[in-house]
Design a protein around this motif. Structure first.
Motif, PDB file in Angstrom:
ATOM      1  N   ALA A 198      -1.697 -13.410   2.757  1.00 25.93           N
ATOM      2  CA  ALA A 198      -0.237 -13.459   2.786  1.00 25.93           C
ATOM      3  C   ALA A 198       0.359 -12.562   1.706  1.00 25.93           C
ATOM      4  N   LEU A 199      -0.261 -12.512   0.545  1.00 28.43           N
ATOM      5  CA  LEU A 199       0.215 -11.648  -0.538  1.00 28.43           C
ATOM      6  C   LEU A 199       0.016 -10.174  -0.176  1.00 28.43           C
ATOM      7  N   ILE A 200      -1.101  -9.867   0.466  1.00 32.19           N
ATOM      8  CA  ILE A 200      -1.356  -8.492   0.902  1.00 32.19           C
ATOM      9  C   ILE A 200      -0.294  -8.044   1.899  1.00 32.19           C
ATOM     10  N   ARG A 201       0.002  -8.897   2.856  1.00 35.19           N
ATOM     11  CA  ARG A 201       0.922  -8.545   3.937  1.00 35.19           C
ATOM     12  C   ARG A 201       2.305  -8.156   3.402  1.00 35.19           C
ATOM     13  N   GLU A 202       2.704  -8.746   2.294  1.00 36.16           N
ATOM     14  CA  GLU A 202       4.019  -8.451   1.713  1.00 36.16           C
ATOM     15  C   GLU A 202       4.180  -6.980   1.347  1.00 36.16           C
ATOM     16  N   HIS A 203       3.070  -6.278   1.183  1.00 30.87           N
ATOM     17  CA  HIS A 203       3.117  -4.893   0.695  1.00 30.87           C
ATOM     18  C   HIS A 203       2.806  -3.865   1.784  1.00 30.87           C
ATOM     19  N   LEU A 204       2.742  -4.310   3.024  1.00 33.32           N
ATOM     20  CA  LEU A 204       2.404  -3.412   4.128  1.00 33.32           C
ATOM     21  C   LEU A 204       3.615  -3.189   5.031  1.00 33.32           C
TER      22      LEU A 204
ATOM     23  N   LYS B   9     -12.453  -9.629   9.216  1.00 31.76           N
ATOM     24  CA  LYS B   9     -11.563 -10.787   9.355  1.00 31.76           C
ATOM     25  C   LYS B   9     -10.171 -10.478   8.808  1.00 31.76           C
ATOM     26  N   LEU B  10     -10.146  -9.776   7.678  1.00 33.97           N
ATOM     27  CA  LEU B  10      -8.860  -9.431   7.069  1.00 33.97           C
ATOM     28  C   LEU B  10      -8.101  -8.424   7.933  1.00 33.97           C
ATOM     29  N   ALA B  11      -8.798  -7.414   8.416  1.00 34.20           N
ATOM     30  CA  ALA B  11      -8.148  -6.406   9.254  1.00 34.20           C
ATOM     31  C   ALA B  11      -7.551  -7.041  10.511  1.00 34.20           C
ATOM     32  N   GLN B  12      -8.315  -7.918  11.145  1.00 31.57           N
ATOM     33  CA  GLN B  12      -7.835  -8.557  12.375  1.00 31.57           C
ATOM     34  C   GLN B  12      -6.695  -9.527  12.100  1.00 31.57           C
ATOM     35  N   HIS B  13      -6.718 -10.144  10.928  1.00 25.08           N
ATOM     36  CA  HIS B  13      -5.655 -11.072  10.555  1.00 25.08           C
ATOM     37  C   HIS B  13      -4.366 -10.325  10.242  1.00 25.08           C
ATOM     38  N   LEU B  14      -4.470  -9.217   9.522  1.00 24.80           N
ATOM     39  CA  LEU B  14      -3.281  -8.458   9.124  1.00 24.80           C
ATOM     40  C   LEU B  14      -2.693  -7.647  10.264  1.00 24.80           C
ATOM     41  N   PHE B  15      -3.565  -7.182  11.169  1.00 17.59           N
ATOM     42  CA  PHE B  15      -3.135  -6.271  12.232  1.00 17.59           C
ATOM     43  C   PHE B  15      -3.598  -6.783  13.607  1.00 17.59           C
ATOM     44  N   PRO B  16      -3.085  -7.938  14.028  1.00 12.88           N
ATOM     45  CA  PRO B  16      -3.581  -8.547  15.271  1.00 12.88           C
ATOM     46  C   PRO B  16      -3.272  -7.743  16.533  1.00 12.88           C
ATOM     47  N   SER B  17      -2.281  -6.883  16.482  1.00  9.25           N
ATOM     48  CA  SER B  17      -1.917  -6.116  17.678  1.00  9.25           C
ATOM     49  C   SER B  17      -2.505  -4.709  17.692  1.00  9.25           C
ATOM     50  N   HIS B  18      -3.266  -4.358  16.660  1.00  9.74           N
ATOM     51  CA  HIS B  18      -3.868  -3.022  16.576  1.00  9.74           C
ATOM     52  C   HIS B  18      -5.278  -3.008  17.166  1.00  9.74           C
TER      53      HIS B  18
ATOM     54  N   LYS C  33      -9.358  -0.352 -11.721  1.00  7.94           N
ATOM     55  CA  LYS C  33      -9.734  -1.771 -11.793  1.00  7.94           C
ATOM     56  C   LYS C  33      -9.130  -2.489 -10.584  1.00  7.94           C
ATOM     57  N   LEU C  34      -9.830  -2.398  -9.479  1.00  7.05           N
ATOM     58  CA  LEU C  34      -9.322  -2.898  -8.206  1.00  7.05           C
ATOM     59  C   LEU C  34      -9.797  -4.327  -7.963  1.00  7.05           C
ATOM     60  N   GLN C  35      -8.857  -5.248  -7.906  1.00  6.70           N
ATOM     61  CA  GLN C  35      -9.185  -6.658  -7.712  1.00  6.70           C
ATOM     62  C   GLN C  35      -9.300  -6.981  -6.219  1.00  6.70           C
ATOM     63  N   TYR C  36      -9.876  -8.134  -5.912  1.00  3.87           N
ATOM     64  CA  TYR C  36      -9.926  -8.580  -4.521  1.00  3.87           C
ATOM     65  C   TYR C  36      -8.497  -8.629  -3.964  1.00  3.87           C
ATOM     66  N   GLY C  37      -8.323  -8.116  -2.757  1.00  2.10           N
ATOM     67  CA  GLY C  37      -7.019  -8.170  -2.117  1.00  2.10           C
ATOM     68  C   GLY C  37      -6.011  -7.137  -2.586  1.00  2.10           C
ATOM     69  N   CYS C  38      -6.449  -6.152  -3.350  1.00  2.00           N
ATOM     70  CA  CYS C  38      -5.509  -5.154  -3.848  1.00  2.00           C
ATOM     71  C   CYS C  38      -5.020  -4.251  -2.711  1.00  2.00           C
ATOM     72  N   VAL C  39      -3.852  -3.657  -2.934  1.00  2.95           N
ATOM     73  CA  VAL C  39      -3.265  -2.704  -1.989  1.00  2.95           C
ATOM     74  C   VAL C  39      -2.846  -1.463  -2.766  1.00  2.95           C
ATOM     75  N   VAL C  40      -3.361  -0.312  -2.347  1.00  5.81           N
ATOM     76  CA  VAL C  40      -3.006   0.962  -2.979  1.00  5.81           C
ATOM     77  C   VAL C  40      -2.439   1.885  -1.905  1.00  5.81           C
ATOM     78  N   LYS C  41      -1.256   2.404  -2.152  1.00  5.36           N
ATOM     79  CA  LYS C  41      -0.607   3.307  -1.204  1.00  5.36           C
ATOM     80  C   LYS C  41      -0.905   4.761  -1.573  1.00  5.36           C
ATOM     81  N   LEU C  42      -1.381   5.524  -0.604  1.00  4.53           N
ATOM     82  CA  LEU C  42      -1.568   6.955  -0.764  1.00  4.53           C
ATOM     83  C   LEU C  42      -0.458   7.669  -0.004  1.00  4.53           C
TER      84      LEU C  42
ATOM     85  N   VAL D  91      -0.301   1.815  -6.958  1.00  5.88           N
ATOM     86  CA  VAL D  91      -0.871   0.474  -6.802  1.00  5.88           C
ATOM     87  C   VAL D  91       0.272  -0.503  -6.507  1.00  5.88           C
ATOM     88  N   LEU D  92       0.254  -1.089  -5.328  1.00  5.76           N
ATOM     89  CA  LEU D  92       1.320  -1.995  -4.914  1.00  5.76           C
ATOM     90  C   LEU D  92       1.013  -3.448  -5.241  1.00  5.76           C
TER      91      LEU D  92
END
Length: 202
Positions: free
Chosen positions: A37-43, A60-69, A166-175, A186-187
């Motif tokens: 849920a925290l990851i989704r806030e930044h996408l 599991k994470l990819a399918q959860h975040l992007f169920p229609s992709h 220093k990338l933690q579990y669940g991190c999101v980085v925008k390129l 780093v988002l």
């Protein structure tokens, strides 16, 4: 549409601290939904293509975040192959076996597995193919994979990459493209669980 690529690290894996793991297919912990849920806030809603490691902590994470992709799974996005050390306790691996790798983990291969350079080579190759599509995309993968991509884009020495990124579990980085070069932002990067990826005596 602007070229933006979102690098997403998997959530906390279900594994005892001090265990060596790379391509072992670990499940995720019960905190998965809260972390996701925290990851989704930044996408953004504009992500067109999704690429992921097939290991279940990423799939599991990819399918959860992007169920229609229609998610593209690639073995080249898997974590470093830890060979004979997979799922062994770091402190149970004899020092005479682990120390050559500890002293030069960039170049020395784990017995039956990979070196950091091996990981870097396959990871940056697939990243280049993704980047050439020039579309908004997400890559759901592992710490070593994301560090390889960021090291490649910033000309950071692999030896220094763990300290620089220093990338933690669940991190999101925008390129994003800036004068034909990828810059990064780093988002989301909140430490929830301490990690141990080497023997306790090092």
């Amino acid at each position: 549409m602007s070229t933006e690529i979102y690098l997403i690290r998997h959530t906390t894996p279900l594994v005892e601290k001090g265990t060596c793991y790379g391509q072992a297919d670990l499940d995720v912990t019960e905190s998965f939904y809260d972390e996701a849920a925290l990851i989704r806030e930044h996408l953004p809603a504009t992500i067109k293509s999704v690429y992921a490691s097939p290991l279940q902590r990423c799939s599991k994470l990819a399918q959860h975040l992007f169920p229609s992709h229609n998610i593209s799974f690639h073995d080249d996005l898997k974590e470093i192959h830890c060979g004979e050390w997979e799922l062994r306790k770091w402190d149970d691996i004899p020092q005479e076996i682990v120390m050559p790798w500890m002293n030069d983990f960039v170049n020395v291969r784990i017995p039956g597995g990979e070196s950091y350079l091996d990981l870097f080579a396959r990871t940056t190759a697939i990243f280049q193919r993704i980047a050439e599509k020039k579309e908004s995309a997400a890559i759901v993968s592992h710490g070593g994979v994301l560090r390889s991509i960021l090291s490649h884009l910033t000309n950071t020495a692999l030896l220094d990459s763990f300290n620089v990124f220093k990338l933690q579990y669940g991190c999101v980085v925008k390129l994003y493209l800036q004068e034909d070069q990828f810059a990064h932002e780093v988002l989301h990067n909140v430490q929830s669980t301490s990690e141990q990826h080497k023997p306790s005596y090092k």
